[in-house]
Design a protein around this motif. Structure first.
Motif, PDB file in Angstrom:
ATOM      1  N   VAL A  16       0.841  -1.203   0.000  1.00  0.00           N
ATOM      2  CA  VAL A  16       0.000   0.000   0.000  1.00  0.00           C
ATOM      3  C   VAL A  16       0.875   1.251   0.000  1.00  0.00           C
ATOM      4  CG1 VAL A  16      -1.667   1.333   1.360  1.00  0.00           C
ATOM      5  CG2 VAL A  16      -1.998  -1.117   1.041  1.00  0.00           C
ATOM      6  N   LEU A  17       1.891   1.266   0.834  1.00  0.00           N
ATOM      7  CA  LEU A  17       2.778   2.421   0.909  1.00  0.00           C
ATOM      8  C   LEU A  17       3.495   2.669  -0.413  1.00  0.00           C
ATOM      9  CD1 LEU A  17       4.016   4.625   2.703  1.00  0.00           C
ATOM     10  CD2 LEU A  17       5.809   2.989   3.302  1.00  0.00           C
ATOM     11  N   SER A  18       4.007   1.621  -1.032  1.00  0.00           N
ATOM     12  CA  SER A  18       4.713   1.805  -2.307  1.00  0.00           C
ATOM     13  C   SER A  18       3.764   2.265  -3.407  1.00  0.00           C
ATOM     14  CB  SER A  18       5.441   0.527  -2.719  1.00  0.00           C
ATOM     15  OG  SER A  18       4.529  -0.514  -2.936  1.00  0.00           O
ATOM     16  N   SER A  19       2.534   1.780  -3.408  1.00  0.00           N
ATOM     17  CA  SER A  19       1.583   2.238  -4.432  1.00  0.00           C
ATOM     18  C   SER A  19       1.212   3.698  -4.213  1.00  0.00           C
ATOM     19  CB  SER A  19       0.349   1.349  -4.462  1.00  0.00           C
ATOM     20  OG  SER A  19      -0.390   1.487  -3.281  1.00  0.00           O
ATOM     21  N   LEU A  20       1.125   4.126  -2.952  1.00  0.00           N
ATOM     22  CA  LEU A  20       0.846   5.539  -2.680  1.00  0.00           C
ATOM     23  C   LEU A  20       2.004   6.422  -3.130  1.00  0.00           C
ATOM     24  CD1 LEU A  20      -0.800   5.347   0.853  1.00  0.00           C
ATOM     25  CD2 LEU A  20      -1.894   5.982  -1.290  1.00  0.00           C
ATOM     26  N   ILE A  21       3.218   5.986  -2.857  1.00  0.00           N
ATOM     27  CA  ILE A  21       4.395   6.755  -3.271  1.00  0.00           C
ATOM     28  C   ILE A  21       4.474   6.819  -4.787  1.00  0.00           C
ATOM     29  CG2 ILE A  21       6.921   6.761  -3.316  1.00  0.00           C
ATOM     30  CD1 ILE A  21       6.780   5.637  -0.432  1.00  0.00           C
ATOM     31  N   LEU A  22       4.252   5.700  -5.465  1.00  0.00           N
ATOM     32  CA  LEU A  22       4.274   5.677  -6.923  1.00  0.00           C
ATOM     33  C   LEU A  22       3.190   6.582  -7.488  1.00  0.00           C
ATOM     34  CD1 LEU A  22       5.481   4.516  -9.497  1.00  0.00           C
ATOM     35  CD2 LEU A  22       3.893   2.619  -9.302  1.00  0.00           C
ATOM     36  N   GLY A  23       2.011   6.546  -6.903  1.00  0.00           N
ATOM     37  CA  GLY A  23       0.912   7.413  -7.346  1.00  0.00           C
ATOM     38  C   GLY A  23       1.262   8.879  -7.194  1.00  0.00           C
ATOM     39  N   GLN A  24       1.940   9.249  -6.112  1.00  0.00           N
ATOM     40  CA  GLN A  24       2.360  10.630  -5.913  1.00  0.00           C
ATOM     41  C   GLN A  24       3.356  11.048  -6.975  1.00  0.00           C
ATOM     42  OE1 GLN A  24       1.359  13.026  -3.919  1.00  0.00           O
ATOM     43  NE2 GLN A  24      -0.203  11.735  -3.020  1.00  0.00           N
ATOM     44  N   CYS A  25       4.293  10.171  -7.319  1.00  0.00           N
ATOM     45  CA  CYS A  25       5.284  10.488  -8.352  1.00  0.00           C
ATOM     46  C   CYS A  25       4.618  10.694  -9.700  1.00  0.00           C
ATOM     47  CB  CYS A  25       6.325   9.372  -8.458  1.00  0.00           C
ATOM     48  SG  CYS A  25       7.384   9.257  -7.023  1.00  0.00           S
ATOM     49  N   GLN A  26       3.685   9.820 -10.045  1.00  0.00           N
ATOM     50  CA  GLN A  26       3.009   9.932 -11.332  1.00  0.00           C
ATOM     51  C   GLN A  26       2.140  11.174 -11.377  1.00  0.00           C
ATOM     52  OE1 GLN A  26       1.002   6.184 -11.766  1.00  0.00           O
ATOM     53  NE2 GLN A  26       2.777   5.230 -12.717  1.00  0.00           N
ATOM     54  N   SER A  27       1.435  11.493 -10.279  1.00  0.00           N
ATOM     55  CA  SER A  27       0.569  12.663 -10.297  1.00  0.00           C
ATOM     56  C   SER A  27       1.393  13.942 -10.342  1.00  0.00           C
ATOM     57  CB  SER A  27      -0.377  12.669  -9.092  1.00  0.00           C
ATOM     58  OG  SER A  27       0.345  12.816  -7.895  1.00  0.00           O
ATOM     59  N   ALA A  28       2.590  13.941  -9.741  1.00  0.00           N
ATOM     60  CA  ALA A  28       3.457  15.114  -9.825  1.00  0.00           C
ATOM     61  C   ALA A  28       3.881  15.340 -11.266  1.00  0.00           C
ATOM     62  CB  ALA A  28       4.674  14.937  -8.927  1.00  0.00           C
ATOM     63  N   THR A  29       4.255  14.275 -11.976  1.00  0.00           N
ATOM     64  CA  THR A  29       4.642  14.393 -13.374  1.00  0.00           C
ATOM     65  C   THR A  29       3.449  14.824 -14.206  1.00  0.00           C
ATOM     66  OG1 THR A  29       6.274  12.671 -13.084  1.00  0.00           O
ATOM     67  CG2 THR A  29       5.617  13.152 -15.325  1.00  0.00           C
ATOM     68  N   HIS A  30       2.296  14.224 -13.947  1.00  0.00           N
ATOM     69  CA  HIS A  30       1.087  14.541 -14.705  1.00  0.00           C
ATOM     70  C   HIS A  30       0.662  15.986 -14.466  1.00  0.00           C
ATOM     71  CE1 HIS A  30      -2.531  13.618 -16.917  1.00  0.00           C
ATOM     72  NE2 HIS A  30      -3.238  14.146 -15.935  1.00  0.00           N
ATOM     73  N   SER A  31       0.834  16.474 -13.225  1.00  0.00           N
ATOM     74  CA  SER A  31       0.393  17.830 -12.914  1.00  0.00           C
ATOM     75  C   SER A  31       1.274  18.881 -13.589  1.00  0.00           C
ATOM     76  CB  SER A  31       0.348  18.049 -11.408  1.00  0.00           C
ATOM     77  OG  SER A  31       1.654  17.999 -10.875  1.00  0.00           O
ATOM     78  N   GLN A  32       2.500  18.530 -13.971  1.00  0.00           N
ATOM     79  CA  GLN A  32       3.378  19.464 -14.648  1.00  0.00           C
ATOM     80  C   GLN A  32       2.988  19.632 -16.112  1.00  0.00           C
ATOM     81  OE1 GLN A  32       7.185  17.699 -14.068  1.00  0.00           O
ATOM     82  NE2 GLN A  32       7.381  18.394 -11.966  1.00  0.00           N
ATOM     83  N   LYS A  33       2.189  18.730 -16.609  1.00  0.00           N
ATOM     84  CA  LYS A  33       1.773  18.784 -18.012  1.00  0.00           C
ATOM     85  C   LYS A  33       0.455  19.533 -18.137  1.00  0.00           C
ATOM     86  CE  LYS A  33       4.291  14.779 -19.468  1.00  0.00           C
ATOM     87  NZ  LYS A  33       4.608  14.292 -20.782  1.00  0.00           N
ATOM     88  N   LYS A  34       0.352  20.272 -19.228  1.00  0.00           N
ATOM     89  CA  LYS A  34      -0.867  21.008 -19.541  1.00  0.00           C
ATOM     90  C   LYS A  34      -1.321  20.598 -20.940  1.00  0.00           C
ATOM     91  CE  LYS A  34       0.729  25.062 -17.041  1.00  0.00           C
ATOM     92  NZ  LYS A  34       1.143  26.455 -17.175  1.00  0.00           N
ATOM     93  N   VAL A  35      -2.557  20.895 -21.243  1.00  0.00           N
ATOM     94  CA  VAL A  35      -3.064  20.609 -22.586  1.00  0.00           C
ATOM     95  C   VAL A  35      -2.752  21.799 -23.487  1.00  0.00           C
ATOM     96  CG1 VAL A  35      -5.110  20.136 -23.985  1.00  0.00           C
ATOM     97  CG2 VAL A  35      -4.855  19.056 -21.739  1.00  0.00           C
ATOM     98  N   TYR A  36      -2.192  21.481 -24.649  1.00  0.00           N
ATOM     99  CA  TYR A  36      -1.875  22.496 -25.659  1.00  0.00           C
ATOM    100  C   TYR A  36      -2.638  22.171 -26.933  1.00  0.00           C
ATOM    101  CZ  TYR A  36       2.018  24.089 -22.786  1.00  0.00           C
ATOM    102  OH  TYR A  36       2.781  24.610 -21.765  1.00  0.00           O
ATOM    103  N   LEU A  37      -3.104  23.204 -27.614  1.00  0.00           N
ATOM    104  CA  LEU A  37      -3.748  23.056 -28.917  1.00  0.00           C
ATOM    105  C   LEU A  37      -2.678  23.282 -29.975  1.00  0.00           C
ATOM    106  CD1 LEU A  37      -7.000  25.074 -28.227  1.00  0.00           C
ATOM    107  CD2 LEU A  37      -6.586  22.634 -27.929  1.00  0.00           C
TER     108      LEU A  37
END
Length: 117
Positions: A16-37
């Motif tokens: 559970v702890l490792s999945s939470l940490i992995l999820g935080q890493c992925q969401s941090a990367t995802h949050s840095q991305k924006k949608v561009y046209l």
């Protein structure tokens, strides 16, 4: 018996702890991305496969289903993509790409249309 119980719960806790940490890493990367046209040159008649290839050049670690948001075919040829600012800048220099513009969400209220921050 207590050792087996403790071992099972320790393993569950670690998973559970490792999945939470992995999820935080992925969401941090995802949050840095924006949608561009992205507007492309109509005379080049790009297809979705061309757009995927272009995205792979500027964002090699991004899977097409994660990056390519939508393909436009009617009025203005192009696509929407989820990118970092650096990837968007790199994309703007690709031959056949005419414009790379950050997507904005608008809210309608009180008779006014205003961008959502």
């Amino acid at each position: 018996m207590d050792n087996i119980f403790f071992a099972k719960w320790s393993l569950i806790f670690l998973v559970v702890l490792s999945s939470l940490i992995l999820g935080q890493c992925q969401s941090a990367t995802h949050s840095q991305k924006k949608v561009y046209l992205v507007e492309t040159d109509a005379s080049r008649k790009f297809t979705e496969l061309n757009y995927v290839a272009i995205l792979h050049k500027v964002a090699p670690n991004c899977k097409p289903k994660q990056c390519l948001v939508y393909v436009y075919n009617n009025v203005i040829p192009g696509f929407a993509a989820r990118l970092t600012e650096q990837e968007a800048t790199k994309l703007a220099s690709v031959p056949g790409v005419l414009a790379v513009i950050p997507d904005k969400h608008f809210q309608i209220g009180d008779g006014l249309i205003s961008p959502v921050a």
